[in-house]
Every structure is written in structure tokens, then in C-alpha cells.
Design an enzyme around this catalytic site. Structure first.
Site, PDB file in Angstrom:
ATOM      1  N   ASN A 100     -43.749  30.673  14.516  1.00 20.27           N
ATOM      2  CA  ASN A 100     -42.852  29.607  14.955  1.00 20.27           C
ATOM      3  C   ASN A 100     -43.386  29.042  16.262  1.00 20.27           C
ATOM      4  O   ASN A 100     -43.869  29.785  17.115  1.00 20.27           O
ATOM      5  CB  ASN A 100     -41.450  30.179  15.191  1.00 20.27           C
ATOM      6  CG  ASN A 100     -40.458  29.109  15.626  1.00 20.27           C
ATOM      7  OD1 ASN A 100     -40.429  28.008  15.074  1.00 20.27           O
ATOM      8  ND2 ASN A 100     -39.647  29.416  16.629  1.00 20.27           N
ATOM      9  N   HIS A 102     -42.159  26.990  19.583  1.00 21.47           N
ATOM     10  CA  HIS A 102     -40.892  26.689  20.266  1.00 21.47           C
ATOM     11  C   HIS A 102     -41.191  26.056  21.623  1.00 21.47           C
ATOM     12  O   HIS A 102     -42.059  26.534  22.367  1.00 21.47           O
ATOM     13  CB  HIS A 102     -40.089  27.993  20.449  1.00 21.47           C
ATOM     14  CG  HIS A 102     -38.731  27.741  21.027  1.00 21.47           C
ATOM     15  ND1 HIS A 102     -37.652  27.343  20.251  1.00 21.47           N
ATOM     16  CD2 HIS A 102     -38.287  27.801  22.305  1.00 21.47           C
ATOM     17  CE1 HIS A 102     -36.604  27.182  21.034  1.00 21.47           C
ATOM     18  NE2 HIS A 102     -36.952  27.446  22.277  1.00 21.47           N
TER      19      HIS A 102
HETATM   20  C1  GAR Z   1     -41.658  20.920  18.381  1.00 20.85           C
HETATM   21  O1  GAR Z   1     -41.699  20.544  19.734  1.00 20.85           O
HETATM   22  C2  GAR Z   1     -41.206  22.361  18.258  1.00 20.85           C
HETATM   23  O2  GAR Z   1     -41.575  23.150  19.342  1.00 20.85           O
HETATM   24  C3  GAR Z   1     -39.712  22.210  18.192  1.00 20.85           C
HETATM   25  O3  GAR Z   1     -39.520  21.078  17.384  1.00 20.85           O
HETATM   26  C4  GAR Z   1     -40.575  20.156  17.643  1.00 20.85           C
HETATM   27  C5  GAR Z   1     -41.055  19.595  16.344  1.00 20.85           C
HETATM   28  O4  GAR Z   1     -41.937  18.535  16.586  1.00 20.85           O
HETATM   29  N1  GAR Z   1     -39.092  23.370  17.637  1.00 20.85           N
HETATM   30  C6  GAR Z   1     -37.933  23.875  18.065  1.00 20.85           C
HETATM   31  O5  GAR Z   1     -37.244  23.373  18.937  1.00 20.85           O
HETATM   32  C7  GAR Z   1     -37.545  25.155  17.345  1.00 20.85           C
HETATM   33  N2  GAR Z   1     -36.378  25.738  17.883  1.00 20.85           N
HETATM   34  P1  GAR Z   1     -42.874  17.942  15.462  1.00 20.85           P
HETATM   35  O6  GAR Z   1     -41.997  17.684  14.233  1.00 20.85           O
HETATM   36  O7  GAR Z   1     -43.370  16.675  16.071  1.00 20.85           O
HETATM   37  O8  GAR Z   1     -43.977  18.934  15.186  1.00 20.85           O
END
Ligand code: GAR
Length: 190
Positions: A100, A102
């Protein structure tokens, strides 16, 4: 390593993995209208659409998603902005094979999709991102890599998120390679 990617958001991490020529053999989403799903369609990547409304429970949805990923031979799964809790059975099916990403320095600001907002609200001077193995306890699995990102005066959620995501795009590929090597070493030990 045959990668599966779980997505719900814009898809910057998915795009980065594809551009770096990782072998993405499956993209699964709970939000068929998200940017990441659009990118998968555009690139002709196998896309599994698993909207919750098609299933009676989270467990049922996750079982369908697990079976679909298995049918495509996914060996390593990356949770790249997937915004739902995964069922225990799904996590067990990918034990030690699911990462994952985060957007905070876990264990700070875990447990939700608003880690960037939380960091700004708390007034911290640095935050960052984490890549960790997924275990049943949300955002608490073993950490593979982290990167620190400063919070700058005048930062907005958008500006801070953009800088954090630059670091995500750097460390997620490295973490995938680390885990790939680790899995290969374990399988050669029999
Ligand atoms: C990313 O920044 C990831 O770290 C976050 O969602 C975004 C997805 O971006 N995840 C979380 O917050 C998980 N709890 P993306 O769709 O542009 O890859």
C-alpha cells in the site's frame, strides 16, 4: 513479476508504473468512473470493475475481485489509492504480496484518505509518504520505504499532495523491486 493494481483515484501511481514498464496485468477498481480506470481503458490494460452496488456485501465484492485477479495470474498486488477497507479474506489471499502507498509518514495520519489534510491541519513541518505491506490492521503493516517531504509556508492541500506524490512515484517502484527480490529469494529457498 505480474502486477495487479487496485485504484480509486486519479491514477498517478498506476501511470508511473506503466511508464516504467512494470508488467501490469490487471487493474481493479471500485470506482469505474475514476481517472485511473480511464487510464487503464486508454492503455488497453485488463480492467476489473467492482462497484459495491453490484454485490450484497464487502466480502462478496472482495471475493469476486480476488478471483478475477487470480484468474489473471497476479503475483504481487499494489494498492495505489484504493479507498475502501479490504476484507480479511482478501488480505490473507495476498499475504506478503500486497503493498500500500500512503501519503504520510506512518504511523502518523493513518487510517483514512485525508492524510494530507490532517498534516496541514496539525501544522507539522514535515510529512511524506510510506510504502508498506498490507496486513489486517489498516495502515499498520511492515514498512518497506518512506520519504520525507517538507511542509512549506503557504502550502495548500493540492500543492503539498503534488510534492508528496512526486515522492510516491519515486519510492513505490523501488519498494516493488525490493519485494520482488524478496519473494524470488524465498521461492528459491523452497
Ligand atoms: C495517493 O497519494 C496515495 O498515497 C493515496 O491516494 C493517492 C492516490 O493517487 N492513498 C491513500 O490515501 C490511502 N489511504 P493516484 O490515484 O494519483 O495514484
Amino acid at each position: 513479476m505480474r502486477l495487479g493494481v487496485l485504484v480509486s483515484g486519479k491514477g498517478s501511481n498506476l501511470r508511473n508504473l506503466v511508464e516504467r514498464e512494470f508488467q501490469v496485468v490487471a487493474v481493479a477498481t471500485n470506482r469505474p468512473s475514476c481517472g485511473a480506470a480511464a487510464f487503464a481503458r486508454e492503455r488497453g490494460l485488463p480492467l476489473g470493475e467492482f462497484s459495491q452496488r453490484g454485490y450484497a456485501s464487502l466480502e462478496e465484492r472482495d471475493t469476486a475481485m480476488r478471483d478475477w485477479l487470480a484468474s489473471l495470474g497476479v503475483e504481487l498486488l499494489v494498492n495505489a489509492g484504493y479507498d475502501r477497507i479490504l476484507s480479511a479474506a482478501f488480505i490473507a489471499a495476498f499475504e506478503n504480496r500486497m503493498l500500500n502507498v500512503h501519503p504520510s509518514l506512518l504511523p502518523a495520519f493513518g487510517g483514512g484518505m485525508d492524510a494530507v489534510e490532517q498534516a496541514l491541519r496539525q501544522g507539522v513541518t514535515q510529512t511524506g509518504c510510506t510504502v508498506h505491506l498490507v496486513t489486517e490492521e489498516v495502515d499498520a503493516g511492515p514498512i518497506l520505504l518512506q520519504a520525507v517531504v517538507p511542509v512549506l509556508p503557504g502550502d495548500s492541500v493540492e500543492s503539498l499532495r503534488a510534492r508528496i506524490q512526486l515522492e510516491e512515484r519515486r519510492i513505490l517502484p523501488v519498494a516493488i523491486e525490493m519485494l520482488t527480490r524478496n519473494l524470488a529469494a524465498r521461492s528459491s529457498l523452497g
